[in-house]
Design an enzyme around this catalytic site. Structure first.
Site, mmCIF file in Angstrom:
data_model
loop_
_atom_site.group_PDB
_atom_site.id
_atom_site.type_symbol
_atom_site.label_atom_id
_atom_site.label_comp_id
_atom_site.label_asym_id
_atom_site.label_seq_id
_atom_site.Cartn_x
_atom_site.Cartn_y
_atom_site.Cartn_z
ATOM 1 N N SER A 100 0.824 -1.195 0.000
ATOM 2 C CA SER A 100 0.000 0.000 0.000
ATOM 3 C C SER A 100 0.872 1.264 0.000
ATOM 4 O O SER A 100 1.696 1.444 -0.890
ATOM 5 C CB SER A 100 -0.963 -0.037 1.194
ATOM 6 O OG SER A 100 -2.067 0.799 0.985
ATOM 7 N N ASP B 255 -5.340 -4.335 -2.388
ATOM 8 C CA ASP B 255 -4.388 -3.862 -1.376
ATOM 9 C C ASP B 255 -3.654 -4.994 -0.656
ATOM 10 O O ASP B 255 -4.272 -5.896 -0.095
ATOM 11 C CB ASP B 255 -5.162 -3.027 -0.354
ATOM 12 C CG ASP B 255 -4.264 -2.164 0.506
ATOM 13 O OD1 ASP B 255 -3.348 -2.716 1.129
ATOM 14 O OD2 ASP B 255 -4.474 -0.946 0.545
#
Length: 316
Positions: A47, A195
């Protein structure tokens, strides 16, 4: 006797975790590691850790990484995405202050968000994140890197964790940063990538095991708070997931040789406007650890092999 500076040191791998705005502390961590003479040989990121780690791996310049990070978080196309998802610092307090219009606006925003999450795959479009990343990384790929790098994501179809070491940087970093419910997952090669923090908040296990790396993990997540509100089944489900992730994170971090955990718990993931405060938290956290790291990676003379021990005297 050999000069210690000429002896091999342990290679360093840096695992940079997720955390939204809290992850900006990675910049301060890297700054202080480099100031202490701790060079980085491999980077993994999830991320926000993939965005910052990827750019540093591309340029090898933490000053430029700092500068570009600020440009990115001020990009209007990107900032509107997280503004729609979570209130900026103090907005909830303003809504409770008794100002009628603030209260109404806050209420409507939150109700819309709840409805959108249940009726749409994401609150923002793919372009809201991908376009700013393309501005940042241009057409650069992993072939252009100065430091080896890996971005982690999760294939929602198979449930497998993906360690992307090859490809266009903007795309593999988008996949690693596509926050569920905020940005759509990346469809590629029969996979649906989202993610990396879904399964691995700090991607320690993405460090290759073909070399004996000294692994520094940077944790900028939150420890579960004491929670007493169990009035709905949703509260209980979310708490159960939170506690399971806590145990998983603990197991993953135990694989690292050093964990740096900047004090960023009091920052909301969307408070990118507080970037300088958060970066400073990273600097402070690293100061406490650099001496220990330097001792543990200190160059040591390799032990002579059996042949050298038996017949080394012939060279004298």
């Amino acid at each position: 006797m050999a000069d210690p500076r000429d002896l091999p040191r342990k290679k360093i791998a840096l695992a940079l975790g997720a955390g939204g705005a809290r992850g900006l502390c990675h910049i301060g961590v890297i700054e202080k590691l480099l100031e202490a003479g701790i060079e980085i040989d491999y980077i993994t990121g999830s991320s926000i850790g993939a965005i910052l780690g990827g750019y540093y791996a591309l340029t090898g310049d933490i000053g430029k990484t700092h500068e570009k990070a600020i440009e990115l978080i001020q990009d209007r196309e990107l900032s509107k995405a997280w503004e729609a998802f979570a209130p900026r610092s103090g907005e909830a307090e303003k809504a409770k202050s008794g100002k009628f219009l603030d209260e109404i606006r806050f209420f409507i925003t939150r109700q819309y968000q709840k409805l959108a999450v249940f009726t749409k795959p994401s609150l923002a479009s793919k372009e809201d994140l991908l376009n700013p990343l393309k501005k940042l990384f241009d057409e650069k790929s992993t072939l252009d890197l100065k430091i080896p790098f890996c971005a982690t994501s999760v294939d929602l179809i198979s449930g497998k964790e993906i360690h992307a070491r090859d490809g266009k940087l903007a795309e593999i970093i988008y996949a690693s940063s596509a926050i569920p419910g905020v940005f759509p997952a990346l469809e590629t090669a029969g996979m649906l990538l989202s993610d990396g923090s879904i399964s691995d908040l700090v991607p320690v296990d993405a460090v290759p095991d073909d070399e004996d790396y000294y692994i520094i993990a940077v944790f900028c997540g939150l420890d579960p708070r004491v929670e007493k509100d169990y009035t709905t089944g949703l509260n209980i489900l979310m708490r159960s997931d939170e506690l399971a992730r806590r145990k998983l994170n603990k197991m993953i971090l135990e694989q690292a040789d050093m964990v740096i955990a900047p004090d960023v718990e009091n920052y909301h993931w969307s408070e990118f406007n507080l970037y300088e405060e958060i970066i400073e938290k990273g600097r402070k956290a690293s100061l406490y650890q650099t001496e220990t790291i330097l001792r543990q990676i200190a160059p040591t003379a390799e032990k002579p092999g059996l042949w050298q021990r038996m017949f080394g005297w012939l060279k004298k």
